[in-house]
Each structure stands twice: as C-alpha cells, then as structure tokens.
Design an enzyme around this catalytic site. Structure first.
Site, PDB file in Angstrom:
ATOM      1  N   THR A 332     -77.906 -45.605 -68.320  1.00 49.29           N
ATOM      2  CA  THR A 332     -77.768 -44.579 -69.665  1.00 49.29           C
ATOM      3  C   THR A 332     -77.036 -43.455 -68.940  1.00 49.29           C
ATOM      4  O   THR A 332     -77.501 -42.697 -67.986  1.00 49.29           O
ATOM      5  CB  THR A 332     -79.043 -44.734 -70.139  1.00 49.29           C
ATOM      6  OG1 THR A 332     -78.979 -43.568 -71.148  1.00 49.29           O
ATOM      7  CG2 THR A 332     -80.075 -44.012 -69.166  1.00 49.29           C
ATOM      8  N   GLU A 333     -76.231 -42.729 -69.899  1.00 48.30           N
ATOM      9  CA  GLU A 333     -75.350 -41.464 -69.667  1.00 48.30           C
ATOM     10  C   GLU A 333     -75.737 -40.632 -70.711  1.00 48.30           C
ATOM     11  O   GLU A 333     -75.315 -39.438 -70.484  1.00 48.30           O
ATOM     12  CB  GLU A 333     -74.021 -41.816 -69.524  1.00 48.30           C
ATOM     13  CG  GLU A 333     -73.704 -42.761 -68.298  1.00 48.30           C
ATOM     14  CD  GLU A 333     -71.936 -42.952 -68.461  1.00 48.30           C
ATOM     15  OE1 GLU A 333     -71.266 -42.032 -68.977  1.00 48.30           O
ATOM     16  OE2 GLU A 333     -71.525 -44.083 -67.687  1.00 48.30           O
TER      17      GLU A 333
END
Length: 548
Positions: A332-333
C-alpha cells in the site's frame, strides 16, 4: 473468481458436544486459536485470534468461531451457508466456493486392501500422490499446498469443508490397493467423483504443456534465495503462471479494496483477470510461491476500526483458503497512517497501521510459520526517515518503519522499491541515487543495520539480510517505472558487493551479507514483453550467487 457468489441456506446436521467445564463466552475476553467456549447452549472453538465477536454471529465460513454443536446431547438442524452462482457481490464473511459440496453431507468409506497408510496429521508436508488415512477412509493428495495446510476445518481429508479441492478419496497404501465410495448422509451411495475435478493442471493448459520438474527454467530451485515478480491482473490474455520462467515468487497484483476494509479478488476495475485455483496449484507444483499483494500506487487501503479489520481478515482468509495462496504482500502506498510517536499499539489500536498489524498477527496465528508476510514500501516510507526532519508529513516519511519493527519476527522479507525516487540517504548519512551500484548497496545496508526514525527518539531496528530483497523495474518502459531501471550488470555488481565485499571502486559497507535474500522485479509482464531479458540476466546472481 469467475461468477460472483451469493448465499442460500441448506440444512446441516450438527451434533451435540460435551460443554462441561467450558467457560461462557465473554465479549471482554481475548481468545486465541483453539480456545473453546460455550454460548447460548452451544459449544464453539476459536478459529484464530478474536475479541468481542459473538460466536452466534461469527461462526460462518472463514469467521472467528467454529460451531461445534449443541451442548445438551441432542443433535439439531441448523442452517449452513453455501454459495451458488449469483450476480451480486457477497459479504466477505459468507462466501464459499459454489462448486464444492458441504463436507457435512458426505462421508468416506474406504478399504486399503490390507496395506498400511500413515494417519493424516495437519501441517505435515505432503507431496502429490501421498496417501493417508483419516476418519476411517484413505485419501490421496492432489494439491500439496492445501494437503499440508494446518486448516483442518477446510482441508482435512474426508472431513474438512473443502477437502475435495486438496484430496481424492482412495489411494494406494503400502502392501495393497485401496478403493472408496462416497456415502451421503441419507445413506444412499454413489461412486467417487472423477479425480479430474481436482486436477492441478490448469483448464486452459494441457497436461503435456505444464513444464516438468526436471526440464524447465519455470521450475523453482530451492536455494534459500528468491527472485520475486509482480503478476499484474489487468492484462488479457492472462500471463500463464506455469509458463513464467526464472521467478521463485509471484505476487498477484492487486485485489480490489472496498470502503468497508474487505478485499475482492478482481482488479480495481472489477474485471475477473485472475488465475484459477488450479493454475495457482500448478505454479506451486513447480516450486513457485504465490502471494496476494494488497495496495498498489492507486488504491487507498485504510483500516480505521475493528469492523474494517474483521472485514479485511475474513475476506483475505476466504481468498487464501479457496485459492491456496502462500501468504500476503503489503504494497500500500496510500492510507497507511501511524502514531506520531512511531509506535504500534496492538491492544488499543488508533491508527490504520495498528489495525493492519493486528490483522497480520491473526493471519500468522491461524496459518503458522509457513505463512509468508512480505512488504514493498517506497524509499520515502523507509530510508527517507533516516534524516532528523523527515517523519510523516506530506510524503508519509518512514510510515512503514513502526510496522516493520512490530512485525519483524513475522516478516519473511521486505522488498523496498529502489525506483521512482529521488536521492535518498544511506546509513552513513550520504545521499545516493537510484540505478547506481552505490545506491543499491548503501540503501540495502541501511535497511539491514537500522537507524533513528526522524526526530522521534525511536530507532528502526533493521532486519537480518535474509529478510531483504532489492526491488527494481523489469524494463526501461514507462509502464514498468517512471525512473530507476538498473542495468543488470550494475545489479549484479551491487549484489556481489553486498554478499562478498567485492565492491570494486564503489561504496563498501563495513560488513558483508552473504545471505542477502535476492531481487524483485516489477513486473513479470513487463519482463515478458522483452523476452524476460531482465530476469534471464539476473536469475543466476539472485538465486545462485553467480554475479560476475
């Protein structure tokens, strides 16, 4: 997953259990896997870590509790959820494969012809074709990853809810042959289903086209090193997993993330571009590991409360168990938020990183040490915090570091993205650029050795070198990365430097790291478009230390 699944109710016979001495369930108590309680005159066993999940409401497929039956010594009929095809998306806690019959409606009667088969023991490593006895029957393993699972409720032969995905009834035991029939609960009998229904050969590939374990570079060696590739699920036709050479690990990227915290096994656009369980099993039969990667550059992944945590856990378990996945990759960014004090709070969660850490602890408690946990943070989320002024803020500097600290014993490896980045500091405080030998070496040293997290007064503790993988683009194409493609000659020089200390005129760390885990590439499809030029060039270095 093909057609989406909806639920209908069928009657299932549930038998009485002895609840003498079992404590009453309490919403305030914490229960771990295997804990037994009674509630509203029924006995329950915790499937994994749980708190404040009422067994009456959370004992369906893949939920926190297993319903063992009534406590009064009398059998009763209770509804059980199964899933025929439907056009509506189900809740994450009620999905079951529509093609699998309920285990409560069949039992196996087998004869082993006088031979002797070992008794089934959950968690044992079973190979394809291994025969065992369980619940009075003989069974043959078809999908080793599921046969070897600790999830007895799902894959125990003859008794698990989905045992027919992993085993076939009957088999050859030492000293004799065996035969078997399936007997329904209404005492009528029928011949066992053809074993073709549980074949590990993908339906789209003939058995002759699946590479044999001794003749193809698609077969994975066992060296303790890895070459990881991200398998993108937005291309058509699909990249056949068994035909992908060189890679030891495939990360399916990415499931859709829903606002309620659950995930859905399609890409973000809702298309069903994913491998089947049989295709995954065939890839695993070659020795590949297959994980599900969560997140990506565009999707926001946030767990802000217990309900969202539960939805995420239940939906991932449903996907993992149906498809036989080896673990989870956190990529996840967007949406990962952590306490400004750089600590994870597992007992009183307040931030999304807290809830994610709790969810991962639940996965590890359920599946054990064989469950793979990997992460793919950006440089800003890790080494970017190796500066006094860099902590959280606009770029979420260092946001992964508290999570890595809290899960360092559970993590299998970290594969930081050494691309799409500006200059970043090494452990020595000097700045280095991507796509250079010195950058790859200095950033890797920092991830292994650790450093202070901004000005928090908290240290990132570092990770052993066998938990570090260098992540790189697979080609120069802009669809692979905006920047950071690294010539394979430079990649091999950096790995040689880290593992042996042969650094030429480049930066040389104070230590060598001979067990550096390997390399990662984004993505297998980008690699495929160039004839697998990148992985062909670096495979021997990543896996066998042939880096000259």
């Amino acid at each position: 997953m093909g057609a989406l699944l909806g639920a209908s109710l069928l009657s299932t016979e549930v038998f009485a259990v002895n609840c003498t001495g079992l404590p009453q369930w309490s919403s305030a108590s914490t229960y771990t896997q295997g804990a037994k309680v009674q509630h509203t005159n029924r006995g329950y066993t915790a499937a994994y870590w749980t708190q404040n999940n009422n067994p009456t409401n959370f004992s369906g497929p893949w939920q926190q509790w297993i319903d063992n039956g009534v406590c009064d010594g009398v059998s009763s009929s209770t509804p059980s959820s199964v899933a025929p095809s439907s056009s509506s998306r189900p809740s994450s806690s009620s999905v079951a494969p529509s093609s699998i019959p309920s285990s409560s409606s069949v039992s196996s009667v087998s004869s082993n012809g006088g031979g002797v088969c070992p008794s089934f023991v959950a968690g044992t490593s079973y190979s394809q074709g291994a025969a065992v006895t369980n619940a009075g029957g003989v069974y043959t393993c078809q999908v080793p990853g599921w046969c070897s699972s600790t999830a007895t409720w799902a894959y125990a032969p003859g008794t698990g809810s989905y045992w027919q995905q992993a085993w076939t009834a009957g088999g050859n035991c030492t000293g004799g042959s065996s035969s078997s029939v399936i007997k329904s609960s209404s005492s009528s009998s029928s011949v066992v289903k053809s074993s073709s229904s549980s074949s590990v050969v993908p339906s789209s590939v003939s058995s002759s086209s699946v590479p044999s374990s001794s003749s193809s570079s698609s077969v994975t060696p066992t060296t303790g090193k890895e070459l990881v590739g991200y398998w993108e699920n937005w291309h058509w036709p699909l990249e056949e997993m068994t035909s992908i050479p060189n890679y030891t690990v495939l990360n399916i990227s990415f499931p859709r993330i829903n606002a309620d915290g659950s995930i859905f096994f399609s890409n973000d656009g809702g298309y069903q571009n994913n491998p089947t369980a049989q295709q995954i099993a065939a890839a695993k039969a070659q020795g590949k590991k297959v994980l599900l990667s969560i997140g990506g550059a565009n999707a926001t992944f946030v767990l802000n409360n217990q309900t969202q945590e539960d939805n995420f856990v239940n939906s991932f378990i449903a996907i993992k168990d149906q498809y036989g996945l080896d673990g989870i990759d956190i990529d996840t960014e967007k949406g990962l938020h952590t306490n400004p004090n750089a600590q994870i709070n597992l007992t009183n969660p307040q931030y999304s990183a807290d809830y994610l850490a709790r969810a991962i602890k639940r996965f590890k408690a359920r599946y054990g040490s064989s469950f793979l946990l990997t992460m793919a943070p950006e440089t800003a989320h890790t080494i970017g915090a190796n500066l006094s002024g860099n902590w959280l803020g606009q770029y979420n500097w260092g946001v992964y570091l508290p999570l890595i600290n809290a899960l360092r014993d559970d993590i299998s490896w970290i594969q930081m993205q050494y691309y799409n980045t500006g200059s970043m500091p090494g452990k020595n405080g000097q700045f280095y650029n991507s796509a250079t030998q010195d950058g790859l070496v200095a950033w890797t040293e920092a991830l292994i050795e650790g450093y202070q997290i901004g000005s928090t007064g908290v240290s990132y503790l570092g990770l052993p070198s066998n938990k570090i993988i260098i992540g790189l683009p697979a080609s120069t194409a802009p669809t692979a990365a905006g920047s950071g493609y690294t010539n394979p000659t430079v990649v091999k020089a950096a790995v040689r430097c880290l593992r042996s200390g042969d650094c030429g005129s480049g930066y040389k760390p104070a230590k060598t790291y001979p067990d550096l885990r390997g390399l990662m590439a984004w993505s297998t499809y980008e690699d495929y478009l160039t004839g697998y030029a990148f992985s062909n060039a670096v495979r021997a270095c990543a896996l066998n230390n042939q880096c000259n």
